[in-house]
Design an enzyme around this catalytic site. Structure first.
Site, PDB file in Angstrom:
ATOM      1  N   TYR A 103       0.708  -1.257  -0.092  1.00  9.04           N
ATOM      2  CA  TYR A 103       0.118  -0.034  -0.043  1.00  9.04           C
ATOM      3  C   TYR A 103       0.992   1.192  -0.125  1.00  9.04           C
ATOM      4  O   TYR A 103       2.182   0.896  -0.304  1.00  9.04           O
ATOM      5  CB  TYR A 103      -0.757  -0.265   1.297  1.00  9.04           C
ATOM      6  N   ARG A 167      -6.198  10.163 -10.939  1.00  9.94           N
ATOM      7  CA  ARG A 167      -5.787  10.691  -9.612  1.00  9.94           C
ATOM      8  C   ARG A 167      -5.202   9.830  -8.600  1.00  9.94           C
ATOM      9  O   ARG A 167      -5.820   9.497  -7.725  1.00  9.94           O
ATOM     10  CB  ARG A 167      -6.759  11.710  -9.112  1.00  9.94           C
ATOM     11  N   LYS A 185      -5.731  -1.966  -2.658  1.00 12.49           N
ATOM     12  CA  LYS A 185      -6.717  -1.528  -1.693  1.00 12.49           C
ATOM     13  C   LYS A 185      -7.462  -2.928  -1.176  1.00 12.49           C
ATOM     14  O   LYS A 185      -8.044  -3.248  -0.163  1.00 12.49           O
ATOM     15  CB  LYS A 185      -7.920  -0.682  -2.402  1.00 12.49           C
ATOM     16  N   GLU A 256     -12.479   4.640  -6.553  1.00 15.33           N
ATOM     17  CA  GLU A 256     -11.092   5.224  -6.000  1.00 15.33           C
ATOM     18  C   GLU A 256     -10.284   5.906  -6.959  1.00 15.33           C
ATOM     19  O   GLU A 256     -10.005   5.463  -8.084  1.00 15.33           O
ATOM     20  CB  GLU A 256     -10.501   3.825  -5.765  1.00 15.33           C
ATOM     21  N   ASP A 257      -9.628   6.724  -6.488  1.00 20.33           N
ATOM     22  CA  ASP A 257      -8.652   7.660  -7.146  1.00 20.33           C
ATOM     23  C   ASP A 257      -9.309   8.182  -8.459  1.00 20.33           C
ATOM     24  O   ASP A 257      -8.419   8.238  -9.611  1.00 20.33           O
ATOM     25  CB  ASP A 257      -7.411   7.008  -7.178  1.00 20.33           C
ATOM     26  N   ASP A 279     -14.141   6.118  -1.799  1.00 17.07           N
ATOM     27  CA  ASP A 279     -13.224   5.914  -0.770  1.00 17.07           C
ATOM     28  C   ASP A 279     -12.542   7.514  -0.353  1.00 17.07           C
ATOM     29  O   ASP A 279     -12.353   7.477   0.819  1.00 17.07           O
ATOM     30  CB  ASP A 279     -12.253   4.952  -1.163  1.00 17.07           C
ATOM     31  N   ASP A 280     -12.245   8.272  -1.385  1.00 16.67           N
ATOM     32  CA  ASP A 280     -11.574   9.294  -1.250  1.00 16.67           C
ATOM     33  C   ASP A 280     -12.279  10.638  -0.573  1.00 16.67           C
ATOM     34  O   ASP A 280     -11.828  11.469   0.214  1.00 16.67           O
ATOM     35  CB  ASP A 280     -10.889   9.917  -2.403  1.00 16.67           C
ATOM     36  N   ASN A 426      -0.879  11.614   0.050  1.00 17.21           N
ATOM     37  CA  ASN A 426       0.178  10.368  -0.335  1.00 17.21           C
ATOM     38  C   ASN A 426       0.811  10.602  -1.551  1.00 17.21           C
ATOM     39  O   ASN A 426       0.315  11.329  -2.225  1.00 17.21           O
ATOM     40  CB  ASN A 426      -1.073   9.199  -0.142  1.00 17.21           C
TER      41      ASN A 426
HETATM   42  N1  LIG Z   1      -4.957  10.246   4.009  1.00 15.83           N
HETATM   43  C1  LIG Z   1      -5.942   9.703   3.089  1.00 15.83           C
HETATM   44  O1  LIG Z   1      -6.838   8.591   3.544  1.00 15.83           O
HETATM   45  C2  LIG Z   1      -5.884  10.161   1.985  1.00 15.83           C
HETATM   46  C3  LIG Z   1      -5.200  11.008   1.236  1.00 15.83           C
HETATM   47  N2  LIG Z   1      -5.510  11.351   0.291  1.00 15.83           N
HETATM   48  C4  LIG Z   1      -4.435  12.368  -0.631  1.00 15.83           C
HETATM   49  O2  LIG Z   1      -5.148  13.671  -0.615  1.00 15.83           O
HETATM   50  C5  LIG Z   1      -4.568  14.373  -1.875  1.00 15.83           C
HETATM   51  C6  LIG Z   1      -5.350  15.297  -2.573  1.00 15.83           C
HETATM   52  O3  LIG Z   1      -6.589  14.231  -3.001  1.00 15.83           O
HETATM   53  P1  LIG Z   1      -7.682  14.863  -3.709  1.00 15.83           P
HETATM   54  O4  LIG Z   1      -8.504  15.907  -2.896  1.00 15.83           O
HETATM   55  O5  LIG Z   1      -8.523  13.638  -4.168  1.00 15.83           O
HETATM   56  O6  LIG Z   1      -6.932  15.510  -4.928  1.00 15.83           O
HETATM   57  P2  LIG Z   1      -7.094  16.999  -5.779  1.00 15.83           P
HETATM   58  O7  LIG Z   1      -6.002  16.788  -6.941  1.00 15.83           O
HETATM   59  O8  LIG Z   1      -8.586  16.937  -6.238  1.00 15.83           O
HETATM   60  O9  LIG Z   1      -6.826  18.065  -4.801  1.00 15.83           O
HETATM   61  C7  LIG Z   1      -5.604  18.910  -4.502  1.00 15.83           C
HETATM   62  C8  LIG Z   1      -5.946  19.928  -3.870  1.00 15.83           C
HETATM   63  O10 LIG Z   1      -4.869  20.638  -3.456  1.00 15.83           O
HETATM   64  C9  LIG Z   1      -4.746  21.835  -3.977  1.00 15.83           C
HETATM   65  N3  LIG Z   1      -3.362  22.500  -4.238  1.00 15.83           N
HETATM   66  C10 LIG Z   1      -2.654  22.271  -5.242  1.00 15.83           C
HETATM   67  N4  LIG Z   1      -1.570  22.688  -5.139  1.00 15.83           N
HETATM   68  C11 LIG Z   1      -1.660  23.696  -4.126  1.00 15.83           C
HETATM   69  C12 LIG Z   1      -0.864  24.652  -3.422  1.00 15.83           C
HETATM   70  N5  LIG Z   1       0.419  24.858  -4.019  1.00 15.83           N
HETATM   71  N6  LIG Z   1      -1.341  25.349  -2.323  1.00 15.83           N
HETATM   72  C13 LIG Z   1      -2.400  24.987  -1.763  1.00 15.83           C
HETATM   73  N7  LIG Z   1      -3.437  23.989  -2.492  1.00 15.83           N
HETATM   74  C14 LIG Z   1      -2.701  23.245  -3.508  1.00 15.83           C
HETATM   75  C15 LIG Z   1      -5.598  21.961  -5.371  1.00 15.83           C
HETATM   76  O11 LIG Z   1      -6.135  23.233  -5.664  1.00 15.83           O
HETATM   77  P3  LIG Z   1      -6.837  23.269  -6.894  1.00 15.83           P
HETATM   78  O12 LIG Z   1      -8.374  22.842  -6.552  1.00 15.83           O
HETATM   79  O13 LIG Z   1      -6.890  24.790  -7.491  1.00 15.83           O
HETATM   80  O14 LIG Z   1      -6.656  22.735  -8.142  1.00 15.83           O
HETATM   81  C16 LIG Z   1      -6.681  20.918  -4.830  1.00 15.83           C
HETATM   82  O15 LIG Z   1      -7.804  21.684  -4.168  1.00 15.83           O
HETATM   83  C17 LIG Z   1      -3.628  13.350  -2.453  1.00 15.83           C
HETATM   84  O16 LIG Z   1      -2.151  13.225  -2.165  1.00 15.83           O
HETATM   85  C18 LIG Z   1      -3.877  11.983  -1.966  1.00 15.83           C
HETATM   86  O17 LIG Z   1      -3.012  10.922  -1.814  1.00 15.83           O
HETATM   87  C19 LIG Z   1      -6.777  11.227  -0.744  1.00 15.83           C
HETATM   88  C20 LIG Z   1      -7.423  10.359  -0.095  1.00 15.83           C
HETATM   89  C21 LIG Z   1      -7.356   9.729   1.174  1.00 15.83           C
HETATM   90  C1  LIG Z   2      -5.201   6.779   0.810  1.00 20.65           C
HETATM   91  C2  LIG Z   2      -5.874   7.173  -0.597  1.00 20.65           C
HETATM   92  O1  LIG Z   2      -6.924   6.630  -0.991  1.00 20.65           O
HETATM   93  C3  LIG Z   2      -5.254   8.218  -1.271  1.00 20.65           C
HETATM   94  O2  LIG Z   2      -4.248   8.709  -1.053  1.00 20.65           O
HETATM   95  O3  LIG Z   2      -5.987   8.597  -2.422  1.00 20.65           O
HETATM   96 MG   LIG Z   3      -7.526   7.086  -2.870  1.00 16.61          MG
END
Ligand SMILES: NC(=O)C1=CN([C@@H]2O[C@H](COP(=O)(O)OP(=O)(O)OC[C@H]3O[C@@H](n4cnc5c(N)ncnc54)[C@H](OP(=O)(O)O)[C@@H]3O)[C@@H](O)[C@H]2O)C=CC1
Ligand SMILES: CC(=O)C(=O)O
Ligand SMILES: [Mg+2]
Length: 618
Positions: A103, A167, A185, A256-257, A279-280, A426
């Protein structure tokens, strides 16, 4: 047949179906002499007959010989497709060490390299999931039929994780290479919640990629075209999901993703039509709420005084914040508008405000600030000074976004309480800060959780060892899937997800709480998953949505109340229900006899049946 068997470029399908004897393929050197003789295997394996623990010791030795995480990943993939029973014994007994390989973080690198590390197993005897190119969506019925023919009777999938690779973690658009995520997963579904590995189906929608280096890579195994426009995407994705839902009506679907717009879009289209979950958005909301409840309890200021700054307003950020709003409303009686006002967001263009001058994506509108006057913070530093947060949550994919000076300011602002800092992106290469940095910059006072596991930290002054929390949806999605598979709710509601988050917060032991930890130790994950699945089942029954009569009756009887009480979701469930749930968890066999006894339906598989009849016994 020999030609077909050798010509595929695909890999690993169910390991056991590749063998003339599925039991034999999961026993190997543990096969008793008599069985070797009956199956005409005498002389084809080393003469020593050993037990499964000796095999496991050898597998662990070989794993430890690998010098990089990617090599470990490749070795474990090979083991999974060669001997699934041994693979899961190894994983379950070494989960703390192996989870980061199968993972995050290693699965991220494995996805980036997926087309290069793809093993050379061939269908129909080796299939690791479904690859559905957009060009073949018209033939989805045929693809599903091929899959059905490749599995043993009774092994219809009960759970799928589906991505389009657009993504993957914080790594962006990886196209078909994203298949590593559903595969990873689902391994956690088995390890953490005991789903039957034979009934887990990873799927990648191979809808192209906009990442030029994959389009140019001669070894890339996906279709070489750019991603479709929205309308074409939804038409194709809907057709696949409709066909899957028709073929396997009670299968739980985990999205997912997907890129954020499609993540919200698909959930909205399907959440009331099929048993599905994102999941996200929902899983991350659930797991972070669970840890946040514990953090707020330890922070030292009233919940309603929290000022929460999110960095990242994508599917994960908005999904988490919405769960937290529900928590403040339901648990603390704060009116929704006031609860919402406790949140600020920063995205790639700065603080998310209604008067920023750009057209906000739909999912951001709810949280856009209206009270900022002329203030438009363009950087995270500015936003931190403006908000003076008590909690800083990173879901931005920006490595080191929480600089040492930002962490130090969090410490300054929270001298009378403990700062909450969750760098949740991540894999590790995208994490907003490390545990060590957060500890150092806050005089070791931080309440911390990260998406990817960080090493423990030893406080230099005292020698005390501090364990970081892992705020990763791996703590909840396996349990949500297990609960759903057992009680078959018509749909997954927000209140069910909320009940699971509460159960997660309640699952900490006294010792874990006393040490200031926010999540249970990973070694307890099956026990915790049973609690969480029980919470989901209880809530589904209370909402009158559980369709499996056995669980409805069980919950109603234990709770001594009507099955459709519609009670307040409190994360509690009847005593005894979790241990009942545990009985349904798949566990790898301990020995050869158990392996045979635990796999009765294998005998119906045509390959096994013919091998058994050829051998005259089994
Ligand atoms: N811990 C966990 O269980 C999980 C972790 N994650 C992690 O969360 C992260 C984001 O996922 P997700 O929301 O789906 O992805 P997105 O790409 O949709 O979201 C990323 C966000 O970060 C913003 N961003 C990008 N660059 C910057 C910057 N320089 N400063 C501030 N904000 C910025 C983007 O802005 P803009 O909207 O303007 O593009 C967007 O709003 C990933 O790394 C993923 O691995 C996800 C799911 C579960
Ligand atoms: C953990 C997870 O689902 C993610 O980073 O997208
Ligand atoms: Mg995910």
């Amino acid at each position: 047949m020999a030609l077909e068997t050798n010509s595929g470029t695909s890999s690993a399908r169910r390991s056991r179906s590749g063998s003339p004897d599925l039991v034999a393929s999961n026993a190997g050197t543990a096969l008793p002499y008599a069985t070797r003789s009956a199956l005409h295997l005498k002389g084809l394996v080393p003469s020593g007959v050993e037990d499964f623990s000796a095999q496991e010791q050898r597998a662990l030795e070989q794993l430890n010989m690998k010098s990089t995480s990617l090599e470990k990943y490749i070795f474990l993939s090979w083991l999974r497709t060669t001997n699934i029973n041994l693979f899961y014994r190894l994983v379950l007994h070494n989960l703390r060490e192996i989870a980061p390989v199968i993972y995050t973080p290693t699965v991220g690198q494995a996805c980036q390299e997926y087309s290069h590390i793809y093993p050379f197993l061939a269908p129909p005897n080796a299939v690791d999931g479904l690859y559905i190119p957009i060009t073949e969506v018209d033939n989805i019925g045929e693809i599903i039929q091929n899959y059905k023919e490749s599995i043993a009777e009774g092994d219809e999938p009960e759970i799928t994780v589906i991505t389009d690779g657009s993504r993957i973690l914080g790594l962006g658009d990886l196209g078909m290479n994203g298949m590593g995520i559903p595969v990873g997963k689902l391994q956690l579904y088995v390890a953490a919640a005991g789903l039957n590995p034979d009934r887990c189906l990873p799927i990648v929608l191979d809808f192209g990629t906009d990442t030029q280096r994959y389009l140019d890579d001669p070894l890339y195994l996906g279709i070489r075209q750019h991603r479709p426009e929205d309308s074409e995407f939804y038409t194709a994705a809907d057709r696949v999901i409709e066909a899957l839902h028709a073929a396997f009506p009670s299968m739980f679907i985990q999205f997912e993703d997907f890129s954020t717009d499609h993540a919200f879009g698909l959930l909205e289209r399907w959440r009331n039509k099929a048993l599905c979950f994102n999941d996200d958005i929902q899983g991350t909301g659930c797991v972070i709420l669970g840890g946040f409840i514990s953090a707020v309890e330890q922070a030292g200021i009233p919940a309603r005084d929290q000022r929460i700054l999110f960095v990242g307003a994508g599917s994960a950020g908005v999904g988490v914040a919405k769960q937290l709003v529900d928590y403040f409303v339901i648990e603390h009686g704060i009116p929704e508008e006031e609860a919402k006002a406790m949140f600020w967001f920063v995205d790639s263009r700065g603080m998310v405000t209604a008067n920023r001058g750009d057209r906000l994506a739909e999912h951001k509108v709810y949280f856009a600030r209206h009270d900022n006057g002329d203030a438009q913070c363009k950087t995270l530093e500015d936003a931190v000074e403006y908000v003076k947060p008590t909690a800083l949550i990173g879901l931005s994919t920006i490595h080191k976004a929480f600089s040492e000076s930002i962490l130090a300011r969090m410490n300054d602002f929270n001298q009378t309480a403990r700062p909450i800092i969750f760098p949740l992106s991540n894999p590790e290469t995208k994490a907003e800060c490390s545990f060590e940095e957060a500890m150092r910059c806050t005089d070791n006072r931080v309440l911390f959780a990260s998406g990817t596991a960080f090493p423990d930290y030893t406080v230099p002054e005292t020698g005390e060892v501090k364990v970081p929390g892992q705020g990763n949806n791996m703590y909840v999605f396996p349990a949500i899937g297990l609960g759903a598979v057992l009680c078959k709710p018509e749909r997954i509601t927000d209140t069910m997800v909320f009940a699971v988050a509460k159960a997660l917060a309640n699952s900490l032991t006294e010792d874990e709480r006393a040490r200031g930890e926010l999540y249970p130790r990973i070694e307890r994950i099956r026990e915790v998953s049973a609690d969480l699945a029980a919470a989901l089942i209880t809530q589904a029954v209370r909402e009158g949505l559980a369709q499996d009569a056995q669980w409805v009756a069980r919950v109603a009887q234990d709770a001594g109340e009507s099955a459709v009480a519609g009670a307040h979701p409190d994360g509690r469930f009847a005593p005894g229900l979790a241990s009942e749930v545990s009985k349904y968890m798949w566990t790898p066999a301990e020995n050869y006899e158990q392996l045979r006894a635990s796999l009765p339906h294998y005998h119906h598989h045509p390959v096994v049946a013919s091998a058994a009849s050829a051998a005259g016994k089994l």
